[in-house]
Design a protein around this motif. Structure first.
Motif, PDB file in Angstrom:
ATOM      1  N   LEU A  29       0.811  -1.222   0.000  1.00  0.00           N
ATOM      2  CA  LEU A  29       0.000   0.000   0.000  1.00  0.00           C
ATOM      3  C   LEU A  29       0.841   1.268   0.000  1.00  0.00           C
ATOM      4  N   GLY A  30       2.137   1.144   0.287  1.00  0.00           N
ATOM      5  CA  GLY A  30       3.016   2.299   0.198  1.00  0.00           C
ATOM      6  C   GLY A  30       2.876   3.286   1.331  1.00  0.00           C
ATOM      7  N   LEU A  31       2.283   2.863   2.458  1.00  0.00           N
ATOM      8  CA  LEU A  31       2.189   3.748   3.609  1.00  0.00           C
ATOM      9  C   LEU A  31       3.508   3.756   4.385  1.00  0.00           C
ATOM     10  N   ARG A  32       3.660   4.727   5.236  1.00  0.00           N
ATOM     11  CA  ARG A  32       4.844   4.798   6.081  1.00  0.00           C
ATOM     12  C   ARG A  32       4.540   4.196   7.450  1.00  0.00           C
ATOM     13  N   ARG A  33       5.427   3.354   7.943  1.00  0.00           N
ATOM     14  CA  ARG A  33       5.290   2.933   9.329  1.00  0.00           C
ATOM     15  C   ARG A  33       5.782   4.087  10.191  1.00  0.00           C
ATOM     16  N   VAL A  34       4.860   4.666  10.956  1.00  0.00           N
ATOM     17  CA  VAL A  34       5.207   5.860  11.721  1.00  0.00           C
ATOM     18  C   VAL A  34       5.488   5.554  13.190  1.00  0.00           C
ATOM     19  N   LYS A  35       5.190   4.330  13.634  1.00  0.00           N
ATOM     20  CA  LYS A  35       5.542   3.973  15.003  1.00  0.00           C
ATOM     21  C   LYS A  35       5.598   2.459  15.140  1.00  0.00           C
ATOM     22  N   LYS A  36       6.644   2.002  15.808  1.00  0.00           N
ATOM     23  CA  LYS A  36       6.802   0.596  16.176  1.00  0.00           C
ATOM     24  C   LYS A  36       6.870   0.559  17.695  1.00  0.00           C
ATOM     25  N   THR A  37       5.763   0.174  18.319  1.00  0.00           N
ATOM     26  CA  THR A  37       5.696   0.122  19.766  1.00  0.00           C
ATOM     27  C   THR A  37       4.972  -1.156  20.166  1.00  0.00           C
ATOM     28  N   VAL A  38       4.456  -1.208  21.400  1.00  0.00           N
ATOM     29  CA  VAL A  38       3.793  -2.425  21.870  1.00  0.00           C
ATOM     30  C   VAL A  38       2.425  -2.089  22.442  1.00  0.00           C
ATOM     31  N   ASN A  39       1.614  -3.119  22.528  1.00  0.00           N
ATOM     32  CA  ASN A  39       0.289  -3.026  23.135  1.00  0.00           C
ATOM     33  C   ASN A  39       0.447  -2.664  24.619  1.00  0.00           C
ATOM     34  N   PHE A  40      -0.221  -1.616  25.073  1.00  0.00           N
ATOM     35  CA  PHE A  40      -0.109  -1.188  26.467  1.00  0.00           C
ATOM     36  C   PHE A  40      -0.493  -2.305  27.430  1.00  0.00           C
ATOM     37  N   ASP A  41      -1.505  -3.096  27.055  1.00  0.00           N
ATOM     38  CA  ASP A  41      -2.041  -4.121  27.954  1.00  0.00           C
ATOM     39  C   ASP A  41      -1.415  -5.488  27.743  1.00  0.00           C
ATOM     40  N   ALA A  42      -0.700  -5.668  26.644  1.00  0.00           N
ATOM     41  CA  ALA A  42      -0.026  -6.938  26.340  1.00  0.00           C
ATOM     42  C   ALA A  42       1.303  -6.601  25.678  1.00  0.00           C
ATOM     43  N   PRO A  43       2.312  -6.214  26.452  1.00  0.00           N
ATOM     44  CA  PRO A  43       3.544  -5.681  25.871  1.00  0.00           C
ATOM     45  C   PRO A  43       4.364  -6.679  25.062  1.00  0.00           C
ATOM     46  N   ASP A  44       4.000  -7.961  25.114  1.00  0.00           N
ATOM     47  CA  ASP A  44       4.693  -8.933  24.267  1.00  0.00           C
ATOM     48  C   ASP A  44       4.126  -8.953  22.853  1.00  0.00           C
ATOM     49  N   VAL A  45       3.199  -8.032  22.561  1.00  0.00           N
ATOM     50  CA  VAL A  45       2.576  -7.903  21.242  1.00  0.00           C
ATOM     51  C   VAL A  45       2.857  -6.506  20.706  1.00  0.00           C
ATOM     52  N   TYR A  46       3.255  -6.421  19.452  1.00  0.00           N
ATOM     53  CA  TYR A  46       3.477  -5.123  18.817  1.00  0.00           C
ATOM     54  C   TYR A  46       2.189  -4.287  18.762  1.00  0.00           C
ATOM     55  N   HIS A  47       2.372  -2.987  18.684  1.00  0.00           N
ATOM     56  CA  HIS A  47       1.347  -2.081  18.180  1.00  0.00           C
ATOM     57  C   HIS A  47       2.018  -1.290  17.064  1.00  0.00           C
ATOM     58  N   LEU A  48       1.605  -1.550  15.830  1.00  0.00           N
ATOM     59  CA  LEU A  48       2.212  -0.949  14.647  1.00  0.00           C
ATOM     60  C   LEU A  48       1.268   0.090  14.061  1.00  0.00           C
ATOM     61  N   TYR A  49       1.845   1.241  13.674  1.00  0.00           N
ATOM     62  CA  TYR A  49       1.065   2.344  13.121  1.00  0.00           C
ATOM     63  C   TYR A  49       1.569   2.662  11.714  1.00  0.00           C
ATOM     64  N   TYR A  50       0.645   2.830  10.769  1.00  0.00           N
ATOM     65  CA  TYR A  50       0.989   3.178   9.385  1.00  0.00           C
ATOM     66  C   TYR A  50       0.168   4.402   8.970  1.00  0.00           C
ATOM     67  N   GLY A  51       0.794   5.299   8.184  1.00  0.00           N
ATOM     68  CA  GLY A  51       0.049   6.468   7.744  1.00  0.00           C
ATOM     69  C   GLY A  51       0.828   7.283   6.742  1.00  0.00           C
ATOM     70  N   ASP A  52       0.618   8.593   6.774  1.00  0.00           N
ATOM     71  CA  ASP A  52       1.374   9.481   5.901  1.00  0.00           C
ATOM     72  C   ASP A  52       2.713   9.801   6.564  1.00  0.00           C
ATOM     73  N   GLU A  53       3.399  10.803   6.096  1.00  0.00           N
ATOM     74  CA  GLU A  53       4.762  11.072   6.570  1.00  0.00           C
ATOM     75  C   GLU A  53       4.851  11.254   8.076  1.00  0.00           C
ATOM     76  N   VAL A  54       3.871  11.928   8.667  1.00  0.00           N
ATOM     77  CA  VAL A  54       3.950  12.242  10.095  1.00  0.00           C
ATOM     78  C   VAL A  54       2.860  11.548  10.909  1.00  0.00           C
ATOM     79  N   GLY A  55       2.063  10.692  10.266  1.00  0.00           N
ATOM     80  CA  GLY A  55       0.956  10.063  10.977  1.00  0.00           C
ATOM     81  C   GLY A  55      -0.152  11.045  11.301  1.00  0.00           C
ATOM     82  N   THR A  56      -0.529  11.835  10.321  1.00  0.00           N
ATOM     83  CA  THR A  56      -1.597  12.817  10.508  1.00  0.00           C
ATOM     84  C   THR A  56      -2.897  12.122  10.905  1.00  0.00           C
ATOM     85  N   PRO A  57      -3.594  12.629  11.921  1.00  0.00           N
ATOM     86  CA  PRO A  57      -4.899  12.058  12.237  1.00  0.00           C
ATOM     87  C   PRO A  57      -5.798  12.025  10.999  1.00  0.00           C
TER      88      PRO A  57
END
Length: 309
Positions: A29-57
Motif C-alpha cells: 500500500l506504500g504507507l509509512r510505518r510511523v511507530k513501532k511500539t507495543v500493546n499497552f495491555d499486552a507488551p509482548d505484542v506489537y502495536h504498529l502504526y501506518y500512515g502518511d509522513e507524520v501520521g496525521t490524524p
C-alpha cells in the motif's frame, strides 16, 4: 449536538503476523510505518502504526499482531470496510499493483457516485480504495508509489449493524449529518472535517454477530483537536448515558472509549501530541519505542518480538 469531532483519527485492527502485516502496509500500500511500539495491555505484542509522513490524524491504520490468533468471523457489530482515499484516475494503477502483490477479493464498483476498488488484507481484512477529486492532503510516496497514485488518508469506514437506529442517532449527536442512503447503506458525513469525513452504516438484520480475531477491526477512533475538546465530548456522552472510560494516555494521543448501541467500540482521540514526540520525523517508526511502564522489559521484548526491520 457536538462540534468538536473532526472526522476519523485512526482505525485499529488485529493481525496474525507482524512481518506480513508490515510488508503489506508498507510495500504493497506504500504507507509509512510511523511507530513501532507495543500493546499497552499486552507488551509482548506489537502495536504498529501506518500512515502518511507524520501520521496525521485521519491517515493512520494501526495493528495488534497476535501470533497464533484465531481468524475473525465477519458479521454485525463491527467495522466492515476501511476505505482509503486515492487520486482520481488511479484505480487502474492500484488494480495492477494489488494484482501483482497477490491481494485477494479485488472487485471494482461504484457507490454514492464514487469509483472504488475493494480488496482484502493479509488476514481477510475488508478494505477499499475510492477515487476522490481534489483531496489535497499530504501523501507519503515511499515504496514505489508515486504522487499521482499515493493514498491520501482515510475516506470512510463502514459499520455493520442489525439495526441502525440508535447508532444513527449517536452519529448525529457526534456532529455527523446524513448525506445519502442507498441499498441498505446510510452515509453520514462530518461538516468541515479533516478529509476522513464519512461513516457508512450498513444495515444487516439477518446477519450474525461478528467474532473478533485476525482481520477484525478492534476499534475505530474519531479525532478531536486537544484534551480540552476531548473532555467536553466525554462529559456530553456521559450526560447522554454512555459509559465512557477515563482519559488514557497512549503516548501519541489521549484516548477515551465507549461501546456503541450496535456493539462497535468507539474511541475519541486527540490530535496532540503526535508521533514525533519521541522520534525525529525523518526516523519515525524505525526504533522500538516502549511505554514508560514497559521500558524495563526492553531486553526481553527485543528478544521475543518478531523482527520486522
Amino acid at each position: 449536538m457536538l462540534t468538536q469531532i473532526k472526522g476519523l483519527h485512526h482505525v485499529t485492527s488485529m493481525a496474525a503476523s507482524a512481518s506480513t502485516n508490515n510488508k503489506f502496509f508498507t510495500n504493497t500500500l506504500g504507507l509509512r510505518r510511523v511507530k513501532k511500539t507495543v500493546n499497552f495491555d499486552a507488551p509482548d505484542v506489537y502495536h504498529l502504526y501506518y500512515g502518511d509522513e507524520v501520521g496525521t490524524p485521519g491517515s493512520v491504520m494501526t495493528y495488534f499482531p497476535f501470533p497464533h490468533i484465531a481468524q475473525g468471523r465477519p458479521g454485525t457489530g463491527e467495522v466492515g470496510t476501511t476505505v482509503f482515499s486515492v487520486p482520481e484516475g488511479s484505480l487502474g494503477y492500484w488494480t495492477d499493483r494489488l494484482t501483482k502483490a497477490g491481494a485477494d477479493g479485488l472487485k471494482a464498483d461504484e457507490t454514492f457516485g464514487e469509483k472504488r476498488l475493494h480488496f482484502a488484507g493479509p488476514d481477510g481484512d475488508g478494505f477499499a480504495l475510492v477515487e476522490v477529486r481534489d483531496d489535497n492532503r499530504a501523501q507519503w510516496t515511499g515504496n514505489g508509489v508515486g504522487t499521482d497514485e499515493a493514498i491520501r488518508g482515510f475516506h470512510s469506514a463502514s459499520v455493520r449493524l442489525r439495526d441502525e437506529g440508535s447508532t444513527a442517532e449517536l452519529l448525529k449527536f457526534m456532529g455527523y449529518e446524513q448525506v445519502d442512503a442507498k441499498d441498505g447503506v446510510t452515509r453520514f458525513g462530518i461538516p468541515g472535517g479533516n478529509g476522513a469525513d464519512f461513516i457508512d452504516v450498513e444495515t444487516m438484520p439477518n446477519i450474525n454477530s461478528a467474532r473478533l480475531g485476525a482481520g477484525s477491526v478492534h476499534h475505530i477512533a474519531f479525532a478531536v483537536e486537544n484534551r480540552a475538546k476531548q473532555l467536553e465530548v466525554r462529559k456530553a456522552l456521559m450526560d447522554t448515558g454512555y459509559q465512557v472510560t477515563p482519559v488514557i494516555d497512549r503516548d501519541y494521543f489521549w484516548a477515551i472509549y465507549f461501546r456503541t448501541p450496535g456493539g462497535v467500540l468507539f474511541e475519541i482521540a486527540t490530535n496532540e501530541p503526535g508521533f514525533d514526540r519521541d522520534e525525529d520525523t525523518a526516523y519515525l517508526g524505525e526504533a522500538l519505542k516502549l511505554p514508560t511502564q514497559h521500558e524495563h522489559l526492553r531486553k526481553a521484548l527485543e528478544e521475543h518480538l518478531e523482527p520486522i526491520g
